[in-house]
Design a protein around this motif. Structure first.
Motif, mmCIF file in Angstrom:
data_model
loop_
_atom_site.group_PDB
_atom_site.id
_atom_site.type_symbol
_atom_site.label_atom_id
_atom_site.label_comp_id
_atom_site.label_asym_id
_atom_site.label_seq_id
_atom_site.Cartn_x
_atom_site.Cartn_y
_atom_site.Cartn_z
ATOM 1 N N ALA A 105 11.170 9.037 -5.020
ATOM 2 C CA ALA A 105 11.179 8.232 -3.799
ATOM 3 C C ALA A 105 10.456 8.913 -2.639
ATOM 4 C CB ALA A 105 12.618 7.896 -3.408
ATOM 5 N N GLY A 106 10.561 10.223 -2.543
ATOM 6 C CA GLY A 106 9.946 10.936 -1.428
ATOM 7 C C GLY A 106 8.425 10.905 -1.414
ATOM 8 N N GLN A 107 7.830 10.421 -2.487
ATOM 9 C CA GLN A 107 6.367 10.388 -2.562
ATOM 10 C C GLN A 107 5.776 9.062 -2.095
ATOM 11 O OE1 GLN A 107 6.366 12.651 -6.692
ATOM 12 N NE2 GLN A 107 4.276 12.198 -6.077
ATOM 13 N N VAL A 108 6.618 8.062 -1.855
ATOM 14 C CA VAL A 108 6.096 6.722 -1.564
ATOM 15 C C VAL A 108 6.742 6.136 -0.313
ATOM 16 C CG1 VAL A 108 5.647 4.430 -2.504
ATOM 17 C CG2 VAL A 108 5.985 6.346 -4.061
ATOM 18 N N ASP A 109 5.906 5.793 0.672
ATOM 19 C CA ASP A 109 6.367 5.060 1.850
ATOM 20 C C ASP A 109 5.838 3.641 1.766
ATOM 21 O OD1 ASP A 109 7.818 6.990 3.282
ATOM 22 O OD2 ASP A 109 5.969 7.880 4.047
ATOM 23 N N ALA A 110 6.527 2.715 2.413
ATOM 24 C CA ALA A 110 6.082 1.321 2.454
ATOM 25 C C ALA A 110 6.023 0.875 3.906
ATOM 26 C CB ALA A 110 7.037 0.433 1.659
ATOM 27 N N VAL A 111 4.883 0.312 4.307
ATOM 28 C CA VAL A 111 4.719 -0.204 5.665
ATOM 29 C C VAL A 111 4.061 -1.576 5.589
ATOM 30 C CG1 VAL A 111 4.509 2.090 6.705
ATOM 31 C CG2 VAL A 111 2.452 0.846 6.028
ATOM 32 N N SER A 112 4.174 -2.329 6.662
ATOM 33 C CA SER A 112 3.552 -3.651 6.716
ATOM 34 C C SER A 112 2.596 -3.751 7.886
ATOM 35 C CB SER A 112 4.619 -4.734 6.868
ATOM 36 O OG SER A 112 3.992 -5.999 7.061
ATOM 37 N N PHE A 113 1.469 -4.390 7.652
ATOM 38 C CA PHE A 113 0.549 -4.713 8.732
ATOM 39 C C PHE A 113 0.477 -6.218 8.959
ATOM 40 C CE2 PHE A 113 -0.965 -0.498 7.410
ATOM 41 C CZ PHE A 113 -0.831 0.142 8.631
ATOM 42 N N GLY A 114 1.350 -6.973 8.287
ATOM 43 C CA GLY A 114 1.339 -8.421 8.465
ATOM 44 C C GLY A 114 -0.054 -8.964 8.201
ATOM 45 N N ALA A 115 -0.563 -9.773 9.136
ATOM 46 C CA ALA A 115 -1.908 -10.346 8.986
ATOM 47 C C ALA A 115 -2.935 -9.599 9.833
ATOM 48 C CB ALA A 115 -1.879 -11.823 9.364
#
Length: 126
Positions: A88-98
């Protein structure tokens, strides 16, 4: 000859960095499963590598909705990576929407290209 790092090899399965989605969906296209699998294998074997999954949407829908949908798309790919053994520590998730379209235009082709999660490896610090 110098060895090409797998992340820099255009012939590597890691060369593809985007996973695509249907309209309003958080399930990656089946055709993109090999992309997820290649990155999962690389990350699981390269414990120091880190990756950010960036969720994106087409521009239909409100900004708030698209940011939430982009986050769910990023987390969907993140979950797939974790399910294949990536810590888990190797992967981040973010959103930029549109906010970060890769294809301009108001048509099916552009929308399809903009509904994606990108697997982004930070630039190595030199």
């Amino acid at each position: 000859s110098a060895t090409v790092h797998p992340l820099d090899d255009p012939k590597s399965g890691l060369a593809k960095r985007s996973v695509y989605f249907d309209f309003d969906s958080t399930l990656p296209h089946d055709a993109d499963r090999p992309v997820i699998e290649a990155h999962a294998k690389y990350l699981a074997s390269s414990r120091t590598a880190k990756v950010r999954v960036e969720g994106n949407c087409d521009d239909r829908g409100s900004p708030a909705y698209n940011v939430a949908l982009g986050q769910r798309r990023a987390e969907s790919v993140q979950s797939a990576l974790l399910a294949q053994g990536v810590p888990a520590g190797q992967v981040d998730a973010v959103s930029f929407g549109a906010d970060r379209p890769i294809a301009p235009g108001q048509n099916k082709e552009s929308w399809a290209l903009n509904r994606r999660s990108d697997v982004v490896y930070p630039k190595p610090k030199r």
